[in-house]
Design a protein around this motif. Structure first.
Motif, short mmCIF file in Angstrom:
data_model
loop_
_atom_site.label_atom_id
_atom_site.label_comp_id
_atom_site.label_asym_id
_atom_site.label_seq_id
_atom_site.Cartn_x
_atom_site.Cartn_y
_atom_site.Cartn_z
N PHE A 163 0.63 -1.48 0.02
CA PHE A 163 0.22 -0.37 -0.21
C PHE A 163 0.45 1.50 -0.03
CE2 PHE A 163 -2.27 3.47 3.08
CZ PHE A 163 -3.16 3.54 1.57
N PHE A 164 1.71 1.09 0.74
CA PHE A 164 2.83 2.94 0.47
C PHE A 164 3.46 2.41 -0.81
CE2 PHE A 164 6.73 5.17 1.87
CZ PHE A 164 5.24 6.40 2.30
N SER A 165 4.13 1.87 -1.27
CA SER A 165 4.69 1.98 -2.06
C SER A 165 3.57 3.11 -3.13
CB SER A 165 5.45 0.73 -2.84
OG SER A 165 6.33 0.57 -1.95
N ALA A 166 2.85 2.15 -3.15
CA ALA A 166 1.34 1.52 -4.24
C ALA A 166 0.98 3.43 -4.21
CB ALA A 166 0.34 1.15 -4.34
N LEU A 167 0.79 4.03 -3.14
CA LEU A 167 0.36 5.60 -2.31
C LEU A 167 2.03 6.59 -3.12
CD1 LEU A 167 -1.46 6.87 -1.39
CD2 LEU A 167 -0.58 7.25 1.04
N CYS A 168 2.89 6.30 -2.80
CA CYS A 168 3.86 7.13 -3.39
C CYS A 168 3.14 7.99 -4.71
CB CYS A 168 5.36 6.80 -2.77
SG CYS A 168 5.52 7.14 -0.63
N LEU A 169 3.05 6.20 -5.38
CA LEU A 169 3.69 5.84 -6.61
C LEU A 169 2.69 6.73 -7.55
CD1 LEU A 169 5.04 5.10 -9.85
CD2 LEU A 169 3.47 2.92 -9.35
N HIS A 170 1.80 7.08 -6.46
CA HIS A 170 0.31 7.61 -7.64
C HIS A 170 0.17 8.40 -7.11
CE1 HIS A 170 -1.54 2.58 -7.44
NE2 HIS A 170 -0.95 2.91 -8.42
N THR A 171 1.21 9.36 -5.66
CA THR A 171 1.27 10.58 -5.55
C THR A 171 2.15 11.16 -6.78
OG1 THR A 171 1.01 9.63 -3.39
CG2 THR A 171 1.75 12.18 -4.43
N ARG A 172 2.96 10.64 -6.92
CA ARG A 172 3.91 10.89 -7.90
C ARG A 172 3.27 10.79 -9.64
NH1 ARG A 172 7.86 8.11 -5.37
NH2 ARG A 172 7.59 5.88 -7.60
N GLN A 173 2.53 10.16 -10.10
CA GLN A 173 1.37 9.81 -11.27
C GLN A 173 0.82 10.87 -11.28
OE1 GLN A 173 0.87 5.99 -10.97
NE2 GLN A 173 2.27 5.23 -12.23
N GLY A 174 -0.52 11.05 -10.25
CA GLY A 174 -0.88 11.90 -10.43
C GLY A 174 -0.44 13.38 -9.80
N PHE A 175 0.85 13.81 -9.46
CA PHE A 175 1.39 15.15 -8.80
C PHE A 175 1.76 15.27 -11.05
CE2 PHE A 175 4.18 18.58 -8.14
CZ PHE A 175 3.39 19.26 -7.34
N TYR A 176 2.44 14.55 -12.00
CA TYR A 176 2.96 15.11 -12.77
C TYR A 176 2.04 14.35 -13.74
CZ TYR A 176 7.11 15.66 -9.32
OH TYR A 176 7.89 16.31 -8.83
N CYS A 177 0.97 13.56 -13.70
CA CYS A 177 0.38 13.40 -15.16
C CYS A 177 -0.16 14.51 -16.03
CB CYS A 177 -0.21 12.36 -14.29
SG CYS A 177 -2.01 13.44 -13.52
N ASP A 178 -0.65 13.95 -17.46
CA ASP A 178 -1.19 15.42 -18.54
C ASP A 178 -2.10 14.88 -17.59
OD1 ASP A 178 -3.28 15.43 -20.69
OD2 ASP A 178 -1.36 15.44 -21.35
N PRO A 179 -2.78 16.81 -17.18
CA PRO A 179 -3.93 16.68 -16.32
C PRO A 179 -5.35 16.24 -17.03
CG PRO A 179 -2.76 18.66 -17.12
CD PRO A 179 -2.71 17.82 -17.62
N VAL A 180 -5.32 15.67 -18.35
CA VAL A 180 -6.63 14.83 -18.92
C VAL A 180 -6.69 14.15 -17.17
CG1 VAL A 180 -5.36 13.03 -19.97
CG2 VAL A 180 -7.82 13.86 -20.40
N TYR A 181 -6.14 13.16 -17.22
CA TYR A 181 -6.11 12.19 -15.25
C TYR A 181 -6.73 13.05 -14.90
CZ TYR A 181 -3.71 8.80 -18.56
OH TYR A 181 -3.94 8.52 -20.28
N GLY A 182 -6.86 14.34 -14.32
CA GLY A 182 -7.72 14.64 -13.54
C GLY A 182 -6.72 15.15 -12.42
N GLY A 183 -5.57 14.82 -12.10
CA GLY A 183 -4.18 15.34 -11.55
C GLY A 183 -3.46 17.04 -11.87
#
Length: 239
Positions: A163-183
């Motif tokens: 969980f913690f590793s996934a949360l860290c990964l998804h936090t980075r992805q959500g911060f730097y993703c293309d805005p089309v994905y919501g982050g």
């Protein structure tokens, strides 16, 4: 098997300001928002909370409707057949990781701090995340940092992650993703690192957006690079 360019486009770009929850309960949403805000905190720059990382994670975990953005950014590709079956199985596994992980996070918070995680101070939340991760809070990362900083290493696959590793990964992805994905609301993540990204994915298709100006212009003598490479190797760097 058809090419993704032939897949049906459905839906629309995710609204980062949406408060509609597709996967999380209200409490889970608040907990994830609080946790991501400590993984990528707000200081003089926007953090995960302002960039709406929780919206990105909620949509990602909701099923198979927000997996592949259409090339023009108008919506998302509709996944069918075996592709859909595989993605549902993957999402079901990650959904379980989050459900159990968030429950564990609250249990640790109540045992350590006497409150649920979303109710903790920044310092209390950091202490609980240290317990959850089994490692001390990382220090500031600067150019030349040599100590391992695994929570900052960028990856793209979350299969098998705790969980913690996934949360860290998804936090980075959500911060730097293309805005089309919501982050990455208003391209906050891109602005933070000085990346002048496209206003929309469509701009990458019709030539409106180009990275040509960032490439070296003119002649280049590789021999000029040899002393720098030698010094880099002598300093312990690897190629």
């Amino acid at each position: 098997m058809t090419l993704k360019s032939e897949w049906e486009i459905v839906g629309a770009p995710v609204d980062p300001d949406s408060t509609d929850r597709l996967f999380f309960t209200a409490h889970e949403w608040a907990t994830v928002e609080a946790a991501t805000a400590r993984i990528m905190p707000t200081d003089q720059d926007a953090g995960a909370r302002e960039a709406k990382v929780v919206v990105f994670i909620d949509r990602y975990l909701s099923g198979i409707d927000y997996v592949y953005a259409a090339a023009d950014g108008s919506g998302f590709l509709k996944i069918t057949g075996k592709y859909a079956d595989a993605w549902r199985a993957r999402m079901n596994e990650m959904q379980n990781v989050y459900r159990h992980g968030l429950a564990q996070l609250d249990a640790l918070a109540e045992a350590k701090e006497g409150k649920r995680f979303a109710e903790l101070s920044d310092q209390g939340a950091d202490r609980v995340l240290e317990l959850l991760s089994g490692a001390p809070k990382p220090g500031h990362v600067t150019l030349g940092t040599k100590e391992p900083v695994t929570t900052f290493l960028q990856g793209s696959f979350d299969e098998g992650l705790d969980f913690f590793s996934a949360l860290c990964l998804h936090t980075r992805q959500g911060f730097y993703c293309d805005p089309v994905y919501g982050g990455n609301k208003d391209q906050m993540g891109w602005k933070f690192i000085g990346f002048p990204g496209p206003k929309s994915l469509k701009d990458t298709m019709d030539g409106t957006y180009s990275t040509a100006e960032y490439f070296y212009q003119g002649d280049f003598d590789w021999e000029d690079l040899i002393p720098q490479l030698r010094a880099y190797r002598q300093a312990g760097g690897t190629l």
